[in-house]
Motif scaffolding. Structure first.
Motif, PDB file in Angstrom:
ATOM      1  N   TRP A  59       0.894  -1.269  -0.267  1.00 39.73           N
ATOM      2  CA  TRP A  59       0.125   0.061   0.023  1.00 39.73           C
ATOM      3  C   TRP A  59       0.944   1.265  -0.120  1.00 39.73           C
ATOM      4  CZ3 TRP A  59      -0.237   4.182   3.099  1.00 39.73           C
ATOM      5  CH2 TRP A  59      -1.425   5.201   2.990  1.00 39.73           C
ATOM      6  N   PRO A  60       0.512   2.104  -0.812  1.00 36.66           N
ATOM      7  CA  PRO A  60      -0.355   2.178  -1.911  1.00 36.66           C
ATOM      8  C   PRO A  60      -0.054   1.915  -3.351  1.00 36.66           C
ATOM      9  CG  PRO A  60       0.124   4.574  -1.410  1.00 36.66           C
ATOM     10  CD  PRO A  60       1.187   3.550  -0.654  1.00 36.66           C
ATOM     11  N   ASP A  61      -0.877   1.299  -4.067  1.00 35.68           N
ATOM     12  CA  ASP A  61      -0.557   0.821  -5.052  1.00 35.68           C
ATOM     13  C   ASP A  61      -1.404   1.309  -6.136  1.00 35.68           C
ATOM     14  OD1 ASP A  61      -2.684  -0.839  -4.732  1.00 35.68           O
ATOM     15  OD2 ASP A  61      -1.677  -2.629  -5.021  1.00 35.68           O
ATOM     16  N   LYS A  62      -2.069   2.347  -6.008  1.00 36.91           N
ATOM     17  CA  LYS A  62      -3.388   3.022  -6.665  1.00 36.91           C
ATOM     18  C   LYS A  62      -3.336   4.448  -5.920  1.00 36.91           C
ATOM     19  CE  LYS A  62      -7.406   1.022  -4.957  1.00 36.91           C
ATOM     20  NZ  LYS A  62      -8.748   0.334  -5.403  1.00 36.91           N
ATOM     21  N   TYR A  63      -4.272   5.244  -6.619  1.00 36.55           N
ATOM     22  CA  TYR A  63      -4.498   6.641  -6.249  1.00 36.55           C
ATOM     23  C   TYR A  63      -5.444   6.436  -4.956  1.00 36.55           C
ATOM     24  CZ  TYR A  63      -9.363   6.564  -8.010  1.00 36.55           C
ATOM     25  OH  TYR A  63     -10.812   6.296  -8.240  1.00 36.55           O
ATOM     26  N   ILE A  64      -5.536   7.476  -4.072  1.00 40.87           N
ATOM     27  CA  ILE A  64      -6.180   7.504  -2.713  1.00 40.87           C
ATOM     28  C   ILE A  64      -7.115   8.619  -2.960  1.00 40.87           C
ATOM     29  CG2 ILE A  64      -6.192   8.138  -0.494  1.00 40.87           C
ATOM     30  CD1 ILE A  64      -3.205   7.043  -0.644  1.00 40.87           C
ATOM     31  N   LYS A  65      -8.557   8.381  -2.575  1.00 41.21           N
ATOM     32  CA  LYS A  65      -9.480   9.454  -2.692  1.00 41.21           C
ATOM     33  C   LYS A  65      -9.585  10.324  -1.459  1.00 41.21           C
ATOM     34  CE  LYS A  65     -13.877   8.090  -3.179  1.00 41.21           C
ATOM     35  NZ  LYS A  65     -15.027   7.649  -3.853  1.00 41.21           N
ATOM     36  N   MET A  66      -9.678  11.289  -1.372  1.00 43.14           N
ATOM     37  CA  MET A  66      -9.879  12.407  -0.154  1.00 43.14           C
ATOM     38  C   MET A  66     -11.221  13.020  -0.557  1.00 43.14           C
ATOM     39  SD  MET A  66      -7.502  15.069   1.859  1.00 43.14           S
ATOM     40  CE  MET A  66      -6.054  13.951   2.109  1.00 43.14           C
ATOM     41  N   VAL A  67     -12.219  12.744   0.339  1.00 37.02           N
ATOM     42  CA  VAL A  67     -13.486  13.485   0.356  1.00 37.02           C
ATOM     43  C   VAL A  67     -13.419  14.824   1.122  1.00 37.02           C
ATOM     44  CG1 VAL A  67     -16.035  13.145   0.986  1.00 37.02           C
ATOM     45  CG2 VAL A  67     -14.764  11.218  -0.238  1.00 37.02           C
ATOM     46  N   VAL A  68     -14.014  15.671   0.623  1.00 40.42           N
ATOM     47  CA  VAL A  68     -14.206  16.910   1.382  1.00 40.42           C
ATOM     48  C   VAL A  68     -15.809  17.183   1.344  1.00 40.42           C
ATOM     49  CG1 VAL A  68     -13.722  19.434   1.430  1.00 40.42           C
ATOM     50  CG2 VAL A  68     -12.065  17.947   0.652  1.00 40.42           C
ATOM     51  N   ALA A  69     -16.171  17.337   2.455  1.00 40.93           N
ATOM     52  CA  ALA A  69     -17.738  17.305   2.414  1.00 40.93           C
ATOM     53  C   ALA A  69     -18.151  18.953   2.250  1.00 40.93           C
ATOM     54  CB  ALA A  69     -18.273  16.641   3.780  1.00 40.93           C
ATOM     55  N   PHE A  70     -17.335  19.615   2.085  1.00 43.24           N
ATOM     56  CA  PHE A  70     -17.677  21.018   1.801  1.00 43.24           C
ATOM     57  C   PHE A  70     -17.494  21.542   0.335  1.00 43.24           C
ATOM     58  CE2 PHE A  70     -16.506  19.927   5.943  1.00 43.24           C
ATOM     59  CZ  PHE A  70     -17.533  20.382   6.727  1.00 43.24           C
ATOM     60  N   PRO A  71     -17.880  22.843   0.026  1.00 41.33           N
ATOM     61  CA  PRO A  71     -17.889  23.262  -1.215  1.00 41.33           C
ATOM     62  C   PRO A  71     -16.076  23.431  -1.455  1.00 41.33           C
ATOM     63  CG  PRO A  71     -19.457  24.473  -0.207  1.00 41.33           C
ATOM     64  CD  PRO A  71     -18.758  23.609   0.783  1.00 41.33           C
ATOM     65  N   ALA A  72     -15.817  23.660  -2.998  1.00 50.80           N
ATOM     66  CA  ALA A  72     -14.465  23.930  -3.302  1.00 50.80           C
ATOM     67  C   ALA A  72     -14.298  25.308  -2.685  1.00 50.80           C
ATOM     68  CB  ALA A  72     -14.262  23.751  -4.598  1.00 50.80           C
ATOM     69  N   GLY A  73     -13.005  25.761  -2.291  1.00 50.04           N
ATOM     70  CA  GLY A  73     -12.598  27.115  -2.002  1.00 50.04           C
ATOM     71  C   GLY A  73     -12.763  27.336  -0.713  1.00 50.04           C
ATOM     72  N   GLY A  74     -13.462  26.439   0.208  1.00 47.55           N
ATOM     73  CA  GLY A  74     -13.598  26.864   1.448  1.00 47.55           C
ATOM     74  C   GLY A  74     -12.385  26.428   2.274  1.00 47.55           C
ATOM     75  N   PRO A  75     -12.248  26.876   3.593  1.00 52.10           N
ATOM     76  CA  PRO A  75     -11.022  26.390   4.655  1.00 52.10           C
ATOM     77  C   PRO A  75     -10.763  25.037   4.639  1.00 52.10           C
ATOM     78  CG  PRO A  75     -12.821  27.350   6.029  1.00 52.10           C
ATOM     79  CD  PRO A  75     -13.271  27.322   4.613  1.00 52.10           C
ATOM     80  N   THR A  76     -11.842  24.062   4.638  1.00 50.46           N
ATOM     81  CA  THR A  76     -11.531  22.424   4.743  1.00 50.46           C
ATOM     82  C   THR A  76     -10.987  22.166   3.531  1.00 50.46           C
ATOM     83  OG1 THR A  76     -13.349  22.485   6.236  1.00 50.46           O
ATOM     84  CG2 THR A  76     -12.734  20.698   5.298  1.00 50.46           C
ATOM     85  N   ASP A  77     -11.568  22.538   2.266  1.00 44.33           N
ATOM     86  CA  ASP A  77     -11.222  22.070   0.821  1.00 44.33           C
ATOM     87  C   ASP A  77      -9.687  22.669   0.948  1.00 44.33           C
ATOM     88  OD1 ASP A  77     -11.730  21.409  -1.898  1.00 44.33           O
ATOM     89  OD2 ASP A  77     -11.170  23.303  -1.999  1.00 44.33           O
ATOM     90  N   THR A  78      -9.374  23.883   1.013  1.00 42.23           N
ATOM     91  CA  THR A  78      -8.143  24.422   0.959  1.00 42.23           C
ATOM     92  C   THR A  78      -6.993  23.654   1.638  1.00 42.23           C
ATOM     93  OG1 THR A  78      -9.029  26.512   0.539  1.00 42.23           O
ATOM     94  CG2 THR A  78      -6.690  26.304   1.188  1.00 42.23           C
ATOM     95  N   ALA A  79      -7.311  23.441   2.656  1.00 43.96           N
ATOM     96  CA  ALA A  79      -6.269  22.636   3.886  1.00 43.96           C
ATOM     97  C   ALA A  79      -6.198  21.175   3.033  1.00 43.96           C
ATOM     98  CB  ALA A  79      -6.834  22.479   5.103  1.00 43.96           C
ATOM     99  N   ALA A  80      -7.536  20.623   2.539  1.00 42.06           N
ATOM    100  CA  ALA A  80      -7.190  19.301   2.280  1.00 42.06           C
ATOM    101  C   ALA A  80      -6.146  19.064   0.828  1.00 42.06           C
ATOM    102  CB  ALA A  80      -8.873  18.867   1.817  1.00 42.06           C
ATOM    103  N   GLN A 135       3.351  27.629   5.712  1.00 47.90           N
ATOM    104  CA  GLN A 135       3.107  28.796   5.136  1.00 47.90           C
ATOM    105  C   GLN A 135       1.789  28.949   4.276  1.00 47.90           C
ATOM    106  OE1 GLN A 135       6.984  29.631   3.004  1.00 47.90           O
ATOM    107  NE2 GLN A 135       7.975  29.853   4.798  1.00 47.90           N
ATOM    108  N   LYS A 136       1.508  27.956   3.454  1.00 51.29           N
ATOM    109  CA  LYS A 136       0.303  27.827   2.689  1.00 51.29           C
ATOM    110  C   LYS A 136      -0.844  27.723   3.407  1.00 51.29           C
ATOM    111  CE  LYS A 136       2.341  25.706  -1.674  1.00 51.29           C
ATOM    112  NZ  LYS A 136       2.258  24.300  -2.423  1.00 51.29           N
ATOM    113  N   LEU A 137      -0.743  27.001   4.297  1.00 51.15           N
ATOM    114  CA  LEU A 137      -2.009  27.075   5.395  1.00 51.15           C
ATOM    115  C   LEU A 137      -2.067  28.402   6.250  1.00 51.15           C
ATOM    116  CD1 LEU A 137      -1.630  23.395   7.312  1.00 51.15           C
ATOM    117  CD2 LEU A 137      -3.370  24.297   5.784  1.00 51.15           C
ATOM    118  N   VAL A 138      -1.035  29.020   6.647  1.00 47.74           N
ATOM    119  CA  VAL A 138      -1.217  30.445   7.155  1.00 47.74           C
ATOM    120  C   VAL A 138      -1.658  31.496   6.293  1.00 47.74           C
ATOM    121  CG1 VAL A 138       0.210  32.340   7.922  1.00 47.74           C
ATOM    122  CG2 VAL A 138       0.624  30.118   9.052  1.00 47.74           C
ATOM    123  N   ALA A 139      -1.398  31.385   4.914  1.00 46.00           N
ATOM    124  CA  ALA A 139      -1.825  32.029   3.871  1.00 46.00           C
ATOM    125  C   ALA A 139      -3.341  31.974   3.551  1.00 46.00           C
ATOM    126  CB  ALA A 139      -1.237  31.869   2.539  1.00 46.00           C
ATOM    127  N   ALA A 140      -3.974  30.692   3.901  1.00 48.27           N
ATOM    128  CA  ALA A 140      -5.210  30.406   3.870  1.00 48.27           C
ATOM    129  C   ALA A 140      -6.024  30.751   5.152  1.00 48.27           C
ATOM    130  CB  ALA A 140      -5.452  28.998   3.638  1.00 48.27           C
TER     131      ALA A 140
END
Length: 332
Positions: free
Chosen positions: A33-54, A292-297
């Motif tokens: 593991w892993p031998d293929k792509y991993i999916k990360m679900v974000v249960a919120f709209p694109a562009g919000g803080p959770t999505d940005t951090a993800a 730094q990217k998180l702080v910018a967000a």
């Protein structure tokens, strides 16, 4: 004697085979593991803080694991729709989700039993905290420089002041409701759907006060259009040095942040969860680019392991659900 020795060899071989078979899942998890792509679900709209951090974390995990980590947004009902679907995913190590705090109380707010945050998924690791601040429009509440100033202003007002948040049941809403009880003052909640429209009307003077995500208010604070008068926790001082916390202004122990972390379906192999947690700890703790990217967000990198994350979820759920129930707050 030779027959006895032969029998012992058979027993030893059988025992070794059984031990090897028992170790196989863990070994495969480590080595295959892993031998293929991993999916990360974000249960919120694109562009919000959770999505940005993800997206920031997904890129860093992909670099370390040697496989793509693909974001899939499934927004709706404060994160409960995507989270309810996610917990039914295969527990094979190829399904993760970035859990954001609005999803903590969503089942309560929407009066459903979509999931139980205490037992329906595996906590893997926290990734960030999202500091909050009480901000005011100085033209609507003139002379308010501190939290005690706001409380005096509210108590002296002939009609209740209006305050806003990013929505009914948001952490800004619940925190202000708790603070009102602690401080013995009153204000009327005017909810919006998201931080952006709430901040827009705060700037326009339709409302004068907001318990806001720092990320949403920070540009306007720096421009002098809004004033931060209290922080939700010391973490926010990274973004707003010089502003005192609520705790420092007479409400000792009032300390909270919105935050986010990785979860996985129940029964995901522990060896995989440990690997993800280890990689997350290293990038959150040591990767300056990620920090730094998180702080910018508007977020601050913050790691806790799975056990610490679950304890934090349980504590936060008990704290905020008590307020929801006591106040009869509902999004329906």
């Amino acid at each position: 004697m030779s027959d006895i020795k032969f029998t012992r060899r058979q027993v030893l071989k059988a025992g070794a085979a059984a031990s090897f078979a028992a170790m196989m899942p863990a070994a495969l998890a480590r080595n295959g593991w892993p031998d293929k792509y991993i999916k990360m679900v974000v249960a919120f709209p694109a562009g919000g803080p959770t999505d940005t951090a993800a997206r920031i974390v997904a890129q860093k995990l992909a670099e370390r694991l040697g496989q793509q980590v693909v974001i899939e947004n499934k927004p709706g009902a404060s994160g409960s729709i995507g989270t309810a679907a996610f917990i039914k995913s295969a527990p094979d190590g190829y399904n993760l989700s970035m859990f954001g705090m609005p999803a903590l109380l969503a089942p309560l707010m929407y009066n459903n039993s979509a999931y139980d945050v205490k037992k329906d998924f595996a906590s893997v690791a926290t990734v960030y905290v999202l500091p909050m601040a009480i901000v005011v429009n100085p033209t609507v509440v003139p002379g308010v420089e501190t939290l005690p100033d706001l409380i005096r202003f509210a108590k002296a007002s002939k009609t209740p002041l209006n305050y806003t948040s990013s929505g009914t049941g948001s952490f800004g809403h619940l925190a202000m409701e708790q603070l009102k009880d602690l401080g013995g003052f009153d204000m009327m909640h005017v909810p919006y759907r998201g931080s952006a429209p709430a901040v827009a009307d705060l700037l326009g003077g339709q409302v004068g006060i907001m318990f806001a995500d720092v990320v949403a208010a920070l540009p306007h604070i720096r421009a002098g259009k809004l004033k931060a008068i209290a922080l939700s926790s010391p973490n926010a001082k990274v973004l707003l040095p010089g502003v005192k916390t609520v705790s420092e202004q007479g409400f000792k122990g009032f300390d909270f942040d919105s935050w986010g972390g990785l979860i996985a379906p129940l029964n995901t192999p522990q060896s995989i969860l440990d690997r993800i947690a280890t990689e997350t700890r290293d990038i959150v703790g040591n990767d300056k680019d990620l920090q730094q990217k998180l702080v910018a967000a508007g977020a601050i990198a913050s790691f806790q392991d799975g056990k610490q994350m679950q304890a934090r979820l349980n504590k936060d759920y008990d704290r905020w659900s008590a307020i929801v129930k006591a106040k009869g707050i509902s999004a329906t």
